[in-house]
Design a protein around this motif. Structure first.
Motif, mmCIF file in Angstrom:
data_model
loop_
_atom_site.group_PDB
_atom_site.id
_atom_site.type_symbol
_atom_site.label_atom_id
_atom_site.label_comp_id
_atom_site.label_asym_id
_atom_site.label_seq_id
_atom_site.Cartn_x
_atom_site.Cartn_y
_atom_site.Cartn_z
ATOM 1 N N GLU A 35 0.833 -1.209 0.000
ATOM 2 C CA GLU A 35 0.000 0.000 0.000
ATOM 3 C C GLU A 35 0.863 1.253 0.000
ATOM 4 O O GLU A 35 0.549 2.241 -0.661
ATOM 5 C CB GLU A 35 -0.961 -0.001 1.187
ATOM 6 N N GLU A 38 2.306 1.676 -3.491
ATOM 7 C CA GLU A 38 1.280 2.015 -4.478
ATOM 8 C C GLU A 38 0.663 3.396 -4.258
ATOM 9 O O GLU A 38 -0.048 3.890 -5.119
ATOM 10 C CB GLU A 38 0.176 0.956 -4.477
ATOM 11 N N THR A 97 5.736 -11.083 -2.622
ATOM 12 C CA THR A 97 4.797 -9.985 -2.848
ATOM 13 C C THR A 97 5.345 -8.988 -3.857
ATOM 14 O O THR A 97 4.617 -8.512 -4.739
ATOM 15 C CB THR A 97 4.471 -9.279 -1.514
ATOM 16 N N ARG A 101 3.773 -8.017 -7.331
ATOM 17 C CA ARG A 101 3.422 -6.616 -7.543
ATOM 18 C C ARG A 101 3.912 -6.121 -8.894
ATOM 19 O O ARG A 101 3.256 -5.305 -9.546
ATOM 20 C CB ARG A 101 4.007 -5.744 -6.425
ATOM 21 N N ILE A 104 1.007 -7.768 -11.115
ATOM 22 C CA ILE A 104 -0.417 -7.492 -10.883
ATOM 23 C C ILE A 104 -0.683 -6.218 -10.089
ATOM 24 O O ILE A 104 -1.832 -5.923 -9.779
ATOM 25 C CB ILE A 104 -1.113 -8.688 -10.205
ATOM 26 N N ARG A 106 -1.282 -3.485 -7.277
ATOM 27 C CA ARG A 106 -1.796 -3.394 -5.903
ATOM 28 C C ARG A 106 -2.439 -4.698 -5.425
ATOM 29 O O ARG A 106 -2.461 -4.980 -4.230
ATOM 30 C CB ARG A 106 -2.782 -2.231 -5.819
ATOM 31 N N THR A 107 -2.945 -5.487 -6.323
ATOM 32 C CA THR A 107 -3.587 -6.752 -5.960
ATOM 33 C C THR A 107 -2.613 -7.684 -5.240
ATOM 34 O O THR A 107 -3.033 -8.590 -4.520
ATOM 35 C CB THR A 107 -4.146 -7.436 -7.226
ATOM 36 N N ALA A 108 -1.332 -7.455 -5.404
ATOM 37 C CA ALA A 108 -0.316 -8.287 -4.749
ATOM 38 C C ALA A 108 -0.414 -8.240 -3.230
ATOM 39 O O ALA A 108 0.191 -9.074 -2.551
ATOM 40 C CB ALA A 108 1.079 -7.854 -5.189
ATOM 41 N N THR A 109 -1.182 -7.315 -2.695
ATOM 42 C CA THR A 109 -1.389 -7.245 -1.249
ATOM 43 C C THR A 109 -1.894 -8.581 -0.707
ATOM 44 O O THR A 109 -1.579 -8.964 0.414
ATOM 45 C CB THR A 109 -2.407 -6.130 -0.904
ATOM 46 N N MET A 110 -2.644 -9.311 -1.518
ATOM 47 C CA MET A 110 -3.247 -10.566 -1.065
ATOM 48 C C MET A 110 -2.333 -11.786 -1.221
ATOM 49 O O MET A 110 -2.657 -12.867 -0.736
ATOM 50 C CB MET A 110 -4.559 -10.813 -1.831
ATOM 51 N N ILE A 111 -1.197 -11.636 -1.870
ATOM 52 C CA ILE A 111 -0.317 -12.777 -2.125
ATOM 53 C C ILE A 111 0.116 -13.496 -0.837
ATOM 54 O O ILE A 111 0.059 -14.731 -0.787
ATOM 55 C CB ILE A 111 0.899 -12.351 -2.977
ATOM 56 N N SER A 167 -0.001 -0.907 -12.557
ATOM 57 C CA SER A 167 -0.778 0.284 -12.222
ATOM 58 C C SER A 167 -0.025 1.564 -12.594
ATOM 59 O O SER A 167 -0.633 2.572 -12.881
ATOM 60 C CB SER A 167 -1.111 0.302 -10.727
#
Length: 173
Positions: A35, A38, A97, A101, A104, A106-111, A167
């Protein structure tokens, strides 16, 4: 969380495996790091003279380094190896992560969360023996897991320097 375990079902082995609660400790650091990386003003960073990818890599390395050093300190104070394991796992998950990142964004937050779920539900041959790819449940002194953490973090930092996340290419903040 020191030394506390919970029994979780392992889908592949058909049994339940003991899982250290300390293994989830890296999640807040990884999520905060993504976060932070990003949350940028792309127009200003693109026109600035500073080398942003190297500064971002420095932030990522410092975050992982502080986590590992803190884990070593906690381990020495509390005389527990689970803190060292959490530090190693943090370095591994930060690297994973950062790699994600670069692909993908910001979605990498969930990795880290997805990886931990994969380890919990699919990462054990039997209740005491994790698969080699799981890395997280390995003992603190496991050379393979330490090597995997080193290469994961190194590859993540290289990806962060060499490839801008998706992004950034589209101009999203």
């Amino acid at each position: 969380m020191q030394g506390q375990t919970v029994s979780l079902p392992s889908i592949l082995s058909g049994t339940s495996s003991r899982f250290l609660l300390a293994l989830i400790a890296p999640i807040p650091l990884c999520a905060t790091l993504v976060e932070s990386l990003e949350s940028r003003v792309s127009s200003q960073e693109e026109t600035g003279l500073r080398n942003i990818p190297f500064l971002d890599a420095g932030l990522s390395l410092a975050s992982a380094g502080v986590a590992v050093v803190s884990a070593l300190g906690v381990s020495m104070i509390l005389d527990t190896s689970s803190a060292i394991t959490a530090g190693r796992n943090t370095a591994f998950l930060v690297g994973l992560t950062l790699l994600a990142r670069s692909i993908i964004g910001r979605t990498a937050t969930m990795i880290p969360v997805v990886w931990i779920f994969c380890v919990v539900f699919f990462g054990y041959k039997n209740p005491q023996q994790p698969y080699f790819w799981a890395v997280l449940p390995e003992e603190f002194n496991n050379l393979y897991a330490a090597t995997a953490a080193f290469f994961s973090l190194s590859a993540g930092l290289a990806a962060q320097i060499l490839w801008q996340p998706r992004s950034h290419e589209t101009g999203e903040a």
